[in-house]
Design a protein around this motif. Structure first.
Motif, mmCIF file in Angstrom:
data_model
loop_
_atom_site.group_PDB
_atom_site.id
_atom_site.type_symbol
_atom_site.label_atom_id
_atom_site.label_comp_id
_atom_site.label_asym_id
_atom_site.label_seq_id
_atom_site.Cartn_x
_atom_site.Cartn_y
_atom_site.Cartn_z
ATOM 1 N N GLN A 89 -13.393 26.735 10.570
ATOM 2 C CA GLN A 89 -14.464 27.168 11.508
ATOM 3 C C GLN A 89 -14.657 26.198 12.670
ATOM 4 O O GLN A 89 -14.600 26.585 13.821
ATOM 5 C CB GLN A 89 -15.808 27.412 10.808
ATOM 6 N N GLY A 106 -11.996 36.950 0.184
ATOM 7 C CA GLY A 106 -13.345 36.915 -0.361
ATOM 8 C C GLY A 106 -14.401 36.946 0.699
ATOM 9 O O GLY A 106 -14.172 37.403 1.806
ATOM 10 N N GLY A 107 -15.485 36.360 0.273
ATOM 11 C CA GLY A 107 -15.744 35.477 -0.847
ATOM 12 C C GLY A 107 -14.844 34.228 -0.854
ATOM 13 O O GLY A 107 -14.172 33.906 0.101
ATOM 14 N N THR A 108 -14.870 33.596 -1.969
ATOM 15 C CA THR A 108 -14.104 32.359 -2.138
ATOM 16 C C THR A 108 -13.189 32.476 -3.360
ATOM 17 O O THR A 108 -13.585 32.129 -4.483
ATOM 18 C CB THR A 108 -15.055 31.145 -2.298
ATOM 19 N N SER A 150 -9.179 30.370 1.061
ATOM 20 C CA SER A 150 -9.769 29.247 0.333
ATOM 21 C C SER A 150 -10.764 28.540 1.227
ATOM 22 O O SER A 150 -10.544 28.437 2.435
ATOM 23 C CB SER A 150 -8.658 28.270 -0.076
ATOM 24 N N ASN A 151 -11.841 28.065 0.638
ATOM 25 C CA ASN A 151 -12.717 27.163 1.382
ATOM 26 C C ASN A 151 -12.194 25.758 1.106
ATOM 27 O O ASN A 151 -11.909 25.422 -0.055
ATOM 28 C CB ASN A 151 -14.158 27.302 0.901
ATOM 29 N N CYS A 183 -22.744 35.090 7.626
ATOM 30 C CA CYS A 183 -21.750 35.937 6.940
ATOM 31 C C CYS A 183 -22.413 37.128 6.264
ATOM 32 O O CYS A 183 -23.368 36.965 5.501
ATOM 33 C CB CYS A 183 -21.010 35.098 5.899
ATOM 34 N N SER A 235 -14.593 35.208 17.524
ATOM 35 C CA SER A 235 -15.870 34.939 18.181
ATOM 36 C C SER A 235 -16.968 35.191 17.151
ATOM 37 O O SER A 235 -16.860 36.105 16.324
ATOM 38 C CB SER A 235 -16.052 35.833 19.396
ATOM 39 N N LEU A 236 -17.998 34.368 17.189
ATOM 40 C CA LEU A 236 -19.079 34.512 16.205
ATOM 41 C C LEU A 236 -19.796 35.844 16.417
ATOM 42 O O LEU A 236 -20.286 36.138 17.509
ATOM 43 C CB LEU A 236 -20.088 33.363 16.357
ATOM 44 N N ILE A 237 -19.839 36.646 15.369
ATOM 45 C CA ILE A 237 -20.582 37.915 15.429
ATOM 46 C C ILE A 237 -21.936 37.678 14.753
ATOM 47 O O ILE A 237 -21.972 37.190 13.612
ATOM 48 C CB ILE A 237 -19.847 39.043 14.655
ATOM 49 N N ARG A 294 -21.859 25.467 7.065
ATOM 50 C CA ARG A 294 -20.628 25.153 6.315
ATOM 51 C C ARG A 294 -20.833 23.833 5.600
ATOM 52 O O ARG A 294 -21.351 22.871 6.173
ATOM 53 C CB ARG A 294 -19.415 25.048 7.246
ATOM 54 N N LEU A 350 -10.883 29.779 12.493
ATOM 55 C CA LEU A 350 -11.845 29.093 13.367
ATOM 56 C C LEU A 350 -12.848 30.112 13.887
ATOM 57 O O LEU A 350 -12.533 31.304 14.011
ATOM 58 C CB LEU A 350 -11.124 28.452 14.557
#
Ligand SMILES: C[S@@+](CC[C@H](N)C(=O)[O-])C[C@H]1O[C@@H](n2cnc3c(N)ncnc32)[C@H](O)[C@@H]1O
Ligand code: SF4
Length: 402
Positions: A153, A93-95, A127-128, A43, A222-224, A165, A191
């Protein structure tokens, strides 16, 4: 890194061209909460752990809300009395849910007192899943929040480990149930696909787990591999492979197939909703180029063709606010052609498609080729990407534009 832009006035004042658009354009607020308990290795969002903030007392979570409310005051002064009631609020966020629920409630009250909220306002918080309890969710609903978006995720332990995570598998699904019981109108899951080591079967497991939780909205990204992150360094050292484009395409197609099978439709390339009401109206406001003010460090704003962005670090942000000056770092005033190009880039990503009349003659003459290659269709004079077209959206936009 923030973009360059031109200097923004310390008063926060906007040009007349922007102010003229205030009364007739829907208005949204984004509030950035730049704190996380730990940083995920992939991140590069503008967020800080307590350790990263160190002794910067002015930038702490305890004093953050007062600074954010002071920027709301500034926004109200700058926009004047013609500003419409707020149609959507997004606390991201952030969270955000690291802040006490009472602070998140005070934020909604502050927005309501200064701007007023539309009767059907959408009020979302990210929110996480591990950062909130069932009780905290009930309080957020009591404070007026209507929508919650959890970062899930993946449902697969080895994928969550690569992503750093910290929630246990199963907690996001439990959080969805708690959110629905608490009375949120809409619940979303984020996700990520394409994590190194994730098989197609792992991704299918994640999609099934997400669907079984029964949210009404899913974002799948997609994961960057963002430069400078821990993940990028691991890829550079050869510890992890770079996500592969063919694998990402297969996973996108699987997502659309699985989610489509459950009645979800993609209303934007990375966002699926169970029905029209479940679409995130705040994101739609961005994509349609409406007006929004972004509160907080590094937050971006757009009012009537003027875009600006705030200083990035929470301590610099707090200092600007306590000096009574605008936290804007720089701004740009978009010309008509910039705005048209932006519309093409954004609207092409939407299932509602792109209004063909905004294309130039040369661009319009490129449309039949896209259609004959099966990448787009024309419906009611709007250009809508097909599923194969969605996989190539960025390239299509580049090829289409003059
Ligand atoms: C920045 S986070 C903020 C909300 C919350 N902290 C969380 O992690 O869910 C919002 C979403 O951005 C997505 N995201 C962040 N970095 C990403 C990256 N490098 N590649 C793909 N998605 C990313 C994740 O899916 C995440 O849920
Ligand atoms: S919890 Fe969310 S915002 Fe925080 S570091 Fe992880 S992905 Fe980024």
């Amino acid at each position: 890194m923030l973009p360059e832009g031109e200097p923004a006035p310390p008063s926060g004042a906007l040009p007349d061209s922007a102010l003229r658009a205030v009364a007739a354009t829907p208005f949204s607020l984004y509030v950035h909460v730049p704190f996380c308990r730990t940083r995920c290795g992939y991140c590069d969002f503008n967020t800080y752990t307590a350790g990263e903030l160190g002794q910067a007392h002015d930038a702490s979570q305890d004093t953050y809300l007062d600074a954010a409310i002071a920027e709301l005051d500034l926004a109200r002064r700058v926009l004047g009395d013609d500003v419409p009631l707020v149609s959507t609020v997004f606390v991201g966020g952030g969270t955000p849910t690291l802040l006490p629920s009472d602070d998140l409630g005070r934020l909604v009250t502050a927005i309501c007192d200064r701007f007023g909220l539309a009767a059907d306002a959408e009020i979302t918080t990210e929110s996480n899943p591990e950062s909130i309890t069932a009780d905290g969710m009930k309080r957020l609903v009591d404070y007026g929040y209507t929508r919650i978006s959890f970062g899930m995720q993946s449902a697969v332990p080895h994928v969550l480990t690569v992503l750093d995570r910290v929630h246990s598998p199963g907690r996001p699904q439990q959080a969805v149930a708690e959110a629905k019981a608490a009375g949120f109108h809409h619940v979303s899951l984020d996700l990520i696909y394409g994590t190194p080591g994730e098989s197609l079967a792992d991704w299918e497991t994640t999609l099934e787990a997400a669907m079984a939780a029964d949210p009404d909205h899913i974002s799948a990204y997609s994961l960057i591999v963002e430069p400078g992150t821990r993940l990028a360094n691991r890829v550079k050292r050869g510890e992890l492979p770079m996500p592969d484009d063919d694998d990402l395409a297969d996973k996108y197609l699987l997502a659309d197939d699985q989610l489509g099978g459950r009645g979800f439709a993609a209303y934007e390339i990375s966002n699926w909703a169970a029905n029209i009401d479940a679409r995130c109206r705040h994101n739609v406001a961005y994509w349609k180029g409406f007006n929004w003010w972004g509160i907080g460090p590094g937050a971006h704003s757009h009012i009537g063709g003027t875009r600006w962005w705030n200083v990035k670090h929470p301590a610099r942000y707090a200092a600007r606010i306590s000096e009574g000056v605008s936290p804007a770092h720089a701004r740009e005033i978009l010309g008509d052609e910039d705005r048209r190009v932006e519309r093409v880039l954004l609207e092409l990503r939407l299932s509602d498609g792109l209004d063909r009349s905004i294309l130039t003659g040369t661009e319009r003459r490129r449309v039949p080729d896209l259609v004959s290659r099966g990448l787009a269709v024309v419906e009611d004079d709007r250009l809508v990407l097909t599923l194969p077209g969605r996989l190539l959206a960025d390239g299509i936009a580049r090829d289409l534009l003059d």
